[in-house]
Design an enzyme around this catalytic site. Structure first.
Site, PDB file in Angstrom:
ATOM      1  N   ASP A  35     -74.514 -21.126 -19.412  1.00  0.00           N
ATOM      2  CA  ASP A  35     -74.771 -20.520 -20.720  1.00  0.00           C
ATOM      3  C   ASP A  35     -73.585 -20.804 -21.649  1.00  0.00           C
ATOM      4  O   ASP A  35     -72.428 -20.718 -21.245  1.00  0.00           O
ATOM      5  CB  ASP A  35     -74.975 -18.999 -20.570  1.00  0.00           C
ATOM      6  CG  ASP A  35     -75.631 -18.386 -21.802  1.00  0.00           C
ATOM      7  OD1 ASP A  35     -76.775 -17.928 -21.694  1.00  0.00           O
ATOM      8  OD2 ASP A  35     -74.984 -18.375 -22.874  1.00  0.00           O
ATOM      9  N   ILE A  36     -73.873 -21.115 -22.891  1.00  0.00           N
ATOM     10  CA  ILE A  36     -72.830 -21.468 -23.856  1.00  0.00           C
ATOM     11  C   ILE A  36     -71.986 -20.244 -24.249  1.00  0.00           C
ATOM     12  O   ILE A  36     -70.837 -20.389 -24.654  1.00  0.00           O
ATOM     13  CB  ILE A  36     -73.483 -22.138 -25.097  1.00  0.00           C
ATOM     14  CG1 ILE A  36     -72.504 -23.046 -25.809  1.00  0.00           C
ATOM     15  CG2 ILE A  36     -74.104 -21.123 -26.029  1.00  0.00           C
ATOM     16  CD1 ILE A  36     -73.163 -23.977 -26.823  1.00  0.00           C
ATOM     17  N   GLU A 105     -84.171 -14.884 -27.348  1.00  0.00           N
ATOM     18  CA  GLU A 105     -83.599 -15.737 -28.405  1.00  0.00           C
ATOM     19  C   GLU A 105     -84.227 -17.133 -28.406  1.00  0.00           C
ATOM     20  O   GLU A 105     -84.511 -17.691 -29.452  1.00  0.00           O
ATOM     21  CB  GLU A 105     -82.083 -15.831 -28.164  1.00  0.00           C
ATOM     22  CG  GLU A 105     -81.301 -16.634 -29.174  1.00  0.00           C
ATOM     23  CD  GLU A 105     -79.857 -16.887 -28.723  1.00  0.00           C
ATOM     24  OE1 GLU A 105     -79.312 -17.927 -29.087  1.00  0.00           O
ATOM     25  OE2 GLU A 105     -79.299 -16.038 -27.997  1.00  0.00           O
ATOM     26  N   VAL A 106     -84.409 -17.682 -27.207  1.00  0.00           N
ATOM     27  CA  VAL A 106     -84.919 -19.059 -27.101  1.00  0.00           C
ATOM     28  C   VAL A 106     -86.314 -19.020 -26.480  1.00  0.00           C
ATOM     29  O   VAL A 106     -86.480 -18.538 -25.346  1.00  0.00           O
ATOM     30  CB  VAL A 106     -83.976 -19.925 -26.235  1.00  0.00           C
ATOM     31  CG1 VAL A 106     -84.482 -21.354 -26.162  1.00  0.00           C
ATOM     32  CG2 VAL A 106     -82.540 -19.881 -26.778  1.00  0.00           C
ATOM     33  N   HIS A 110     -86.408 -18.976 -19.488  1.00  0.00           N
ATOM     34  CA  HIS A 110     -85.124 -19.149 -18.799  1.00  0.00           C
ATOM     35  C   HIS A 110     -84.833 -17.896 -17.995  1.00  0.00           C
ATOM     36  O   HIS A 110     -85.037 -16.784 -18.479  1.00  0.00           O
ATOM     37  CB  HIS A 110     -83.980 -19.446 -19.771  1.00  0.00           C
ATOM     38  CG  HIS A 110     -83.934 -18.553 -20.968  1.00  0.00           C
ATOM     39  ND1 HIS A 110     -84.836 -18.645 -22.013  1.00  0.00           N
ATOM     40  CD2 HIS A 110     -83.108 -17.526 -21.286  1.00  0.00           C
ATOM     41  CE1 HIS A 110     -84.556 -17.732 -22.923  1.00  0.00           C
ATOM     42  NE2 HIS A 110     -83.512 -17.025 -22.507  1.00  0.00           N
ATOM     43  N   HIS A 112     -81.715 -15.961 -16.397  1.00  0.00           N
ATOM     44  CA  HIS A 112     -80.257 -15.873 -16.378  1.00  0.00           C
ATOM     45  C   HIS A 112     -79.837 -15.517 -14.955  1.00  0.00           C
ATOM     46  O   HIS A 112     -80.428 -14.617 -14.340  1.00  0.00           O
ATOM     47  CB  HIS A 112     -79.767 -14.729 -17.276  1.00  0.00           C
ATOM     48  CG  HIS A 112     -80.093 -14.866 -18.731  1.00  0.00           C
ATOM     49  ND1 HIS A 112     -79.143 -15.199 -19.680  1.00  0.00           N
ATOM     50  CD2 HIS A 112     -81.244 -14.698 -19.421  1.00  0.00           C
ATOM     51  CE1 HIS A 112     -79.701 -15.198 -20.881  1.00  0.00           C
ATOM     52  NE2 HIS A 112     -80.979 -14.907 -20.761  1.00  0.00           N
TER      53      HIS A 112
HETATM   54  P1  5GP Z   1     -82.187 -14.942 -24.348  1.00  0.00           P
HETATM   55  O1  5GP Z   1     -81.625 -13.907 -25.264  1.00  0.00           O
HETATM   56  O2  5GP Z   1     -83.258 -15.763 -25.012  1.00  0.00           O
HETATM   57  O3  5GP Z   1     -82.583 -14.377 -23.030  1.00  0.00           O
HETATM   58  O4  5GP Z   1     -80.968 -15.883 -23.983  1.00  0.00           O
HETATM   59  C1  5GP Z   1     -80.724 -17.124 -24.571  1.00  0.00           C
HETATM   60  C2  5GP Z   1     -79.411 -17.617 -23.994  1.00  0.00           C
HETATM   61  O5  5GP Z   1     -79.264 -18.970 -24.338  1.00  0.00           O
HETATM   62  C3  5GP Z   1     -78.186 -16.876 -24.531  1.00  0.00           C
HETATM   63  O6  5GP Z   1     -77.471 -16.290 -23.448  1.00  0.00           O
HETATM   64  C4  5GP Z   1     -77.392 -17.965 -25.258  1.00  0.00           C
HETATM   65  O7  5GP Z   1     -76.006 -17.822 -25.106  1.00  0.00           O
HETATM   66  C5  5GP Z   1     -77.918 -19.236 -24.602  1.00  0.00           C
HETATM   67  N1  5GP Z   1     -77.881 -20.408 -25.472  1.00  0.00           N
HETATM   68  C6  5GP Z   1     -78.326 -20.492 -26.753  1.00  0.00           C
HETATM   69  N2  5GP Z   1     -78.140 -21.737 -27.227  1.00  0.00           N
HETATM   70  C7  5GP Z   1     -77.573 -22.450 -26.214  1.00  0.00           C
HETATM   71  C8  5GP Z   1     -77.151 -23.811 -26.096  1.00  0.00           C
HETATM   72  O8  5GP Z   1     -77.250 -24.623 -27.010  1.00  0.00           O
HETATM   73  N3  5GP Z   1     -76.627 -24.186 -24.896  1.00  0.00           N
HETATM   74  C9  5GP Z   1     -76.497 -23.313 -23.847  1.00  0.00           C
HETATM   75  N4  5GP Z   1     -75.965 -23.788 -22.727  1.00  0.00           N
HETATM   76  N5  5GP Z   1     -76.885 -22.030 -23.933  1.00  0.00           N
HETATM   77  C10 5GP Z   1     -77.413 -21.605 -25.100  1.00  0.00           C
END
Ligand code: 5GP
Length: 126
Positions: A35-36, A105-106, A110, A112
Site C-alpha cells: 500500500d502506498i 476509495e478504489v 482489494h 488489505h
Molecule cells: P480502500 O479505502 O479503497 O479500502 O483502500 C484503498 C487503498 O489503496 C488505500 O489504503 C490507499 O493507500 C491505497 N492506494 C491508493 N492509491 C494507490 C496507489 O497508487 N498505489 C498503491 N500501492 N496503493 C494505493
C-alpha cells in the site's frame, strides 16, 4: 443492480502497467503489492486481475480458478510475511472495504493485509 467496472481506476492502471507498484507476489489471476500509504508496518493489498468491484461481486461472479488463486495467494503472502499465528507469527488483519458505508476509495476489489503492530479493535466506535 449489476456492477459497472470503471477501467480507469488506479488499480486497473497498475494492472496494465501504467502506474508503478511495489509487487509482493504475482500469480495467473492475482497481484499483491504494498500500500502506498501503509497503516501498519506491513500493509499489502491483494487484488484479482479480473474486473471485480467488491468482494461480493468477485465471490458471486468470478470463476473457481480465480477464487482459488486469489484465496491461496492471500495465504501464501501471510506465510511469506511470517505473520501466521499457527506458525508462531503475531497475527494480522484482513479487510476489504466495499461501497459507501465502508468508504471504499478504489473501485477494484482489494483485500488489505495489515500486520506488524497491535491493530486495536475491529472498528472505531461511532
Ligand atoms: P480502500 O479505502 O479503497 O479500502 O483502500 C484503498 C487503498 O489503496 C488505500 O489504503 C490507499 O493507500 C491505497 N492506494 C491508493 N492509491 C494507490 C496507489 O497508487 N498505489 C498503491 N500501492 N496503493 C494505493
Amino acid at each position: 443492480m449489476a456492477y459497472a467496472y470503471d477501467d480507469q481506476n488506479i488499480f486497473a492502471k497498475i494492472l496494465r502497467g501504467e502506474i508503478p507498484n511495489d509487487t509482493v507476489m504475482e500469480t495467473e489471476h492475482s497481484l499483491a503489492f504494498r500500500d502506498i500509504r501503509p497503516q501498519a508496518p506491513q500493509h499489502v493489498l491483494v487484488i484479482p486481475k479480473g474486473p471485480y468491484v467488491t468482494f461480493d461481486h468477485f465471490a458471486l461472479e468470478a470463476s473457481e480458478a480465480e477464487i482459488v488463486d486469489y484465496t491461496r495467494t492471500i495465504g501464501e503472502i501471510c506465510k511469506m510475511m511470517g505473520i501466521q499465528p499457527g506458525e508462531g507469527g503475531a497475527g494480522y488483519r484482513t479487510l476489504s472495504n466495499a461501497g459507501e458505508d465502508a468508504v471504499q476509495e478504489v473501485p477494484h476489489l482489494h483485500v488489505h493485509i495489515l500486520a506488524g503492530r497491535p491493530l486495536g479493535p475491529m472498528l472505531m466506535r461511532a
